[in-house]
Each structure stands twice: as C-alpha cells, then as structure tokens.
Motif scaffolding. Structure first.
Motif, mmCIF file in Angstrom:
data_model
loop_
_atom_site.group_PDB
_atom_site.id
_atom_site.type_symbol
_atom_site.label_atom_id
_atom_site.label_comp_id
_atom_site.label_asym_id
_atom_site.label_seq_id
_atom_site.Cartn_x
_atom_site.Cartn_y
_atom_site.Cartn_z
ATOM 1 N N GLU A 365 0.833 -1.211 0.000
ATOM 2 C CA GLU A 365 0.000 0.000 0.000
ATOM 3 C C GLU A 365 0.862 1.254 0.000
ATOM 4 O O GLU A 365 0.565 2.230 -0.705
ATOM 5 N N LEU A 366 1.948 1.233 0.780
ATOM 6 C CA LEU A 366 2.819 2.406 0.826
ATOM 7 C C LEU A 366 3.505 2.630 -0.515
ATOM 8 O O LEU A 366 3.647 3.781 -0.974
ATOM 9 N N MET A 367 3.937 1.562 -1.161
ATOM 10 C CA MET A 367 4.580 1.690 -2.460
ATOM 11 C C MET A 367 3.618 2.288 -3.477
ATOM 12 O O MET A 367 4.001 3.115 -4.306
ATOM 13 N N GLU A 368 2.362 1.879 -3.408
ATOM 14 C CA GLU A 368 1.375 2.436 -4.334
ATOM 15 C C GLU A 368 1.136 3.912 -4.044
ATOM 16 O O GLU A 368 1.032 4.740 -4.957
ATOM 17 N N LYS A 369 1.086 4.247 -2.750
ATOM 18 C CA LYS A 369 0.854 5.644 -2.364
ATOM 19 C C LYS A 369 2.008 6.532 -2.798
ATOM 20 O O LYS A 369 1.813 7.676 -3.222
ATOM 21 N N TRP A 370 3.238 6.004 -2.677
ATOM 22 C CA TRP A 370 4.420 6.793 -3.021
ATOM 23 C C TRP A 370 4.783 6.717 -4.500
ATOM 24 O O TRP A 370 5.811 7.231 -4.930
ATOM 25 N N GLY A 371 3.976 6.016 -5.257
ATOM 26 C CA GLY A 371 4.223 5.963 -6.687
ATOM 27 C C GLY A 371 5.173 4.878 -7.128
ATOM 28 O O GLY A 371 5.612 4.874 -8.282
ATOM 29 N N ASP A 372 5.491 3.960 -6.223
ATOM 30 C CA ASP A 372 6.359 2.824 -6.562
ATOM 31 C C ASP A 372 7.657 3.298 -7.238
ATOM 32 O O ASP A 372 8.095 2.747 -8.246
ATOM 33 N N ARG A 373 8.262 4.354 -6.646
ATOM 34 C CA ARG A 373 9.496 4.888 -7.221
ATOM 35 C C ARG A 373 10.669 3.955 -6.951
ATOM 36 O O ARG A 373 10.798 3.415 -5.846
#
Length: 616
Positions: A365-373
């Motif tokens: 979920e965090l990766m999706e929120k942060w844009g998976d940079r």
C-alpha cells in the motif's frame, strides 16, 4: 549471512565436543538404526499414547532417514548436528527461493526476514537440535511458503508441499490438522485458479504425477508396517486412538493459546519460546485480538484482489487458513502432559507467516501511495536486508532456550566424562538396560545407550515404553541366555555410593574445589541454622494454611538439624517461603546452587547379573 548464522552454531558445538542428551540421544539411536536390523519403519513413540491408552508412534521415519546420511558419513556425534543443520538450512533456502519465485524481490526479502526472526527466536543451540518440536520449526515455515506458491497457481510447488507435509506429519503428530487443512486450501485455491484462467492452461499431469510418486516413496515404510510389519499396524492404531481419545483442549483454551503467540505480546519473539506453559489471556481478550488479526488479513486479501495482486491475496489466504487450522488443531488435540508449548510449536512459523503477510500488505500500500518509485523500493530493500543481517548476527552468540533436552545442556561436561568410561561394557556382550532408576527427562540414560551403540555393544530393554522407544527388535526375552548383565544409571547426590551393583562409570557433578566449598558451607550454615532456625514468611504461612507447604515447618525450627530438610526442598528459599537472615543469605544461595549442581550433574553407571534388579 542468514545461512552462516545457521551453520556456525553446529560448527561451534562440534568443535566443543557437544553430545546429545536425553531424548536427543534416544532419537540419535534410532537414526543410527536406519539400514540395520533395528531399522525404524515408524517415527518415535508418541506421548499421545498416554491419552490413547495404547502405544502409538509418530507416523513415519523420514526425518531419521534424512539425518542418517550424514550420520553414516561422519559418525553419530558429529553427523547428527550436521544432519539437522543441513535440513534447517535447506528449509530456509527453499522458503526464500520459493518466495522469490512467487513474489519477486519483495517476497524474497520478507520471507528471509521472518526466517531470520524465527532462527533468532529459537536461539543458536536449537538450530542443530534433533528434538522434533524444535527441528520442525523451519521446515514448517518452508511448508507454509510452498503452500502459498501452490495456492498462487504454481503447480510445481505441489511436490514440495507433499514432501514437506509428509516430513512434518510423520515426524510429529501435532502437525496433522494444520498441515492437512493448509494443504487442502492450497490445492483448492490452485484448482480454482486454473478454472479462472483463459487461454492455454499449464500442464497439470506432470506435477501431479511427481507429487503422487513422492507420496508413495515417502509413505512406503509406514504403509508396509501397517499391512505387513510385526505387531499392530500403527496407522490403524492412530485412527482408533483418535476415535477414542480424551476430549481435546476445547475452543476457549485453543483461542487463548493461539492469541498468545500470534496476536498478543510478546508474540513469536525469543521470550515466548520457553519450556513452561505461557501466561494465557482471558477468552474475551483472545477473541478480540484474533478478530483483529483475521480482519487485518482479510483486508490485505481484499485490497490485493482489487489491486490485481493475486500473489498477495494467495499469501493472505494461506495465512488465514493456517490460523484457522491452528485453532481447530489445538481445540481437538488433548494434552496428556499438560498444556506445554512443545505440543504446538507450529504456532511460531504460523505467526511468522501472518506477520510477513501483514507487513507485505502494508508495504504494498505504501509503495502504491508513493508511486512505486525505484529509489524508495531500493531503500526498503536495503532496510530489509540490514534487518536480516542484524538478526543473523544477533543469533551468532550462544543462546540455549530452556526447552526440551537442550535445557540440560550444562550436563554436557558430565556426559562427555561418562562416555569416556564405557570401556568396561565392551566385554559383557548384549546388556539389558533397566530404566526403572531414571527420573523424568533424564539426560544420561539414553546417552549411555548411544555410547554403547557407538562402541558396537548391543542392548535390550524390558519395560513397555522403552521397547516402543528403542524398537521392538530390542525387547528383552527372559529366556535369552546370551544376555547376562543388567545395567542402569543413577543421578544425583551419592550417585556412585549405592551397593546394589558394581559401578562401571561415575562422574561427580562438582569440581573438587566446589565440593570442598560445599562441605565448608554445610558445616558453617548447619550450625547457624540450628541455632536460629528458619521461620515461614507471610507467603510460606499462606501456603502452609492451604496445605501446600512442602515440608513440616517443625523441622525448620530452632534446635533442629535444618539441613537435611532444606536440601530436599531448597526451592523454598528462592520462592521466599521462608525468612532468611541477611547475614547468611549469600552463603545460603551459594550452597543451594552447589546442591543443585551436584544433584543435576552427578551420575553413575551400575552393572549386576541380569536377574538382579536395582534397589528402589
């Protein structure tokens, strides 16, 4: 580094002359028996026999067979440590590789992290421990990960699931319900996944065929024993025992136990991995905390489905299935020896799998929120790697959890000294080992027999339980005139001072300086306590009023020789059931410490004609 932390403890133990004690020595004997006239076709005798009212064994000898290879190559003392270490290392490598196959680097790092956490929880000295509750923790983790792979549609995980399931169930019956229900969930999930697939479907026949062959090969010995072996068939005995067994622990106890490891502090950390029963929460707290865990896993699965993360949904599904299965298992299984953690060690890898699922869900979920940079992904990977390395390094120092035979590891010095004195047994032919003098969880008796086996000395046993433990081919026949010598061990104070047999070997649990110190303290404190006596504390008086004080308080009063009574119940000092003058408190604590060392680590081996039994 994770692999190094698993291998180093075994190397250190071998270099220090480590010897298996108690049940570990008994299991080693059965490993050495593989491929001989005493070849085990079943697993070890099960304490479930006590509840069943008949002798039953763990279903199969796979673990014996696996460890037998390094034992044959390197000898018993070195080979058993190497064998268990190889199995644990293989389980961790399989789990990490499988997770990478299923979920890429994210899965690989997360499973590596929880495997490192499990190894740290167990402590270094259990990573080469053959006692089944400890030896199966990391293989159980590998089973859960491969079941996840199968549920996610990886059909070639099926042979691994079947193989690991067989190892777990054959080696310790406690895994039966959990393994069966999780494997069933994984199979159903895989089949449903196949039905939903469009286009070309993967080849099913070949992995199914390999799985069936694996089942046949791994279960050949138990099946042969069931239908063609001597004595009653073990599989049918297990089935009959299950139908007529005592009631299980019940749902309330099951929920409280599962929540204590999975849902509440200290969770599955090192402090939770002990010998005695844990402090259990109330039923309401257990239900609420487990509801939170089930809800969180459900949320991870729901979000994963919405976000097209089928691998994560499958991971959550396996975690839910395993958690539900553990509740069912504990509710249905009786506890003939009391509620002890070794009967449900599967909770620790299960809790690790639940934790891995929840953390992976949050990370996704965090990766999706942060844009998976990519930069953030690299930082998270570095952080996870550092945690794995940190846990591995933290597990390098010696840590021996007080659980199973390892709880007696301080007896290692006495064990090595005892083994060096067995020369006198080599000229006596086959000997009868009398276990009637052994105390519960005795560390020395099985070790002596392992030492005899290593020297080529055959032994037989006569009590029903020992016959089941050491193999029915070792049952003593009273009319066998080739057996002329009976041997037995005694442990504790005065172990070598009995007159009912000839002492073949003896070890004093105290060094000469310690014995001199003990005798000095006994003389000093004996006079002091005769003059002052010991009075009961408030806690001691309450225990006495309830009829629970372990001795006659009159024997502790002024003018009495307090020392004999105090030696028998010395723990009344540590539990503060008596009041001790501060001027002698330190000396008394040291004296009690020396008494305990003498009682635990003094041992003697006796021999007598076969028809002469040891005195009670």
């Amino acid at each position: 580094m994770l692999a190094v932390s698993i291998v180093v403890p075994a190397i250190r133990a071998i270099a220090s002359g480590w010897r298996p004690l108690g049940d570990n020595a008994l299991l080693l004997i059965r490993v050495v028996d593989v491929g001989t006239e005493h070849n085990p076709q079943l697993g070890s005798w099960s304490s479930s026999s006590l509840a069943a009212g008949r002798a039953v064994h763990n279903p199969g000898p796979i673990y014996f067979d696996l460890v037998a290879v390094p034992v044959k190559l390197f000898g018993p003392w070195v080979g058993v440590a190497i064998g268990v270490t190889i199995i644990n290392l293989a389980a961790v490598l399989l789990a990490v590789a499988a997770a990478r196959r299923i979920a890429g680097t994210t899965g690989q790092l997360m499973i590596a992290l929880v495997c490192a956490g499990l190894a740290w929880t167990m402590g270094s000295e259990l990573l080469f421990d053959i006692w089944q509750p400890n030896a199966l923790v990391l293989p159980a983790m590998a089973f859960l990960v491969t079941a996840w792979g199968l549920a996610a549609g990886g059909l070639w995980f099926a042979p691994f699931v079947v193989g690991l399931a067989s190892v777990l169930v054959q080696t310790h019956l406690s895994y039966l319900y959990v393994v069966a229900l999780v494997a069933a969930w994984a199979v159903v999930s895989a089949l449903l996944g196949l039905r939903r697939q469009d286009g070309d479907r993967p080849l099913v026949a070949l992995p199914v065929a390999v799985s069936l062959v694996t089942i046949v090969l791994l279960w050949a010995q138990p099946l042969y024993q069931q239908f063609f072996g001597p004595g009653p068939g073990n599989l049918s005995a297990l089935l009959n025992a299950a139908n007529g067994q005592d009631p299980g622990n019940g749902l309330s106890v099951s929920l409280r136990v599962v929540s204590s490891v999975v849902a509440l502090p200290p969770w599955w950390s090192r402090s939770s991995y002990g010998l005695g029963p844990p402090a259990l929460p109330g039923t309401l707290v257990a239900v609420l905390s487990l509801s939170v865990v089930f809800g969180a896993l459900g949320a991870v699965a729901w979000r994963a489905r919405r976000r097209q993360r089928a691998w994560l949904a499958s991971m959550a599904g396996v975690a839910v299935a395993a958690l539900a299965a553990s509740i069912v298992s504990l509710a249905l299984t009786p506890s003939p020896l009391g509620l002890l953690p070794h009967q449900w060690r599967y909770l620790w890898p299960l809790a690790a799998m639940v934790a891995a699922t929840l953390v992976t869900g949050v990370a996704a979920e965090l990766m999706e929120k942060w844009g998976d940079r990519p930069a953030i992904r690299r930082r998270l990977a570095v952080a996870a790697t550092l945690l794995v390395v940190g846990l591995a390094v933290a597990n390098l120092p010696i840590h021996a959890s007080r659980t199973g035979p390892t709880a007696d590891r301080q007896a290692g010095t006495s064990a090595r000294a005892l083994l060096q004195q067995l020369d006198a047994t080599e000229q006596r032919g086959t000997v009868l080992f009398d276990a009637s003098t052994q105390l519960f969880s005795d560390p020395f008796g099985p070790l002596v027999l392992a030492g005899l086996q290593d020297r080529g000395v055959e032994f037989v046993v006569e009590s029903a339980i020992e016959v089941e433990q050491y193999g029915r081919s070792r049952e003593f026949e009273p009319d066998d005139r080739t057996v002329t010598t009976r041997i037995w061990t005694r442990a504790g104070r005065g172990a070598a001072q009995r007159t009912d047999g000839v002492v073949l070997a003896a070890v004093d649990g105290l060094e000469p300086a310690e014995r001199g110190e003990m005798e000095t303290l006994e003389a000093l404190l004996g006079g002091s306590l005769r003059r002052s006596g010991l009075s009961l504390s408030e806690r001691g008086r309450a225990r006495h009023a309830d009829g629970e004080f372990p001795a006659d308080p009159a024997r502790l009063t002024r003018g009495q020789d307090v020392m004999p009574t105090l030696r028998l119940v010395s723990w009344i000092v540590s539990e503060e059931l008596v009041e001790v003058d501060e001027s002698i408190a330190d000396d008394l604590d040291r004296l009690i410490e020396l008494w305990i060392l003498e009682a635990r680590f003094s041992v003697a081996l006796y021999a007598a004609p076969v028809d002469q039994r040891p005195d009670d």
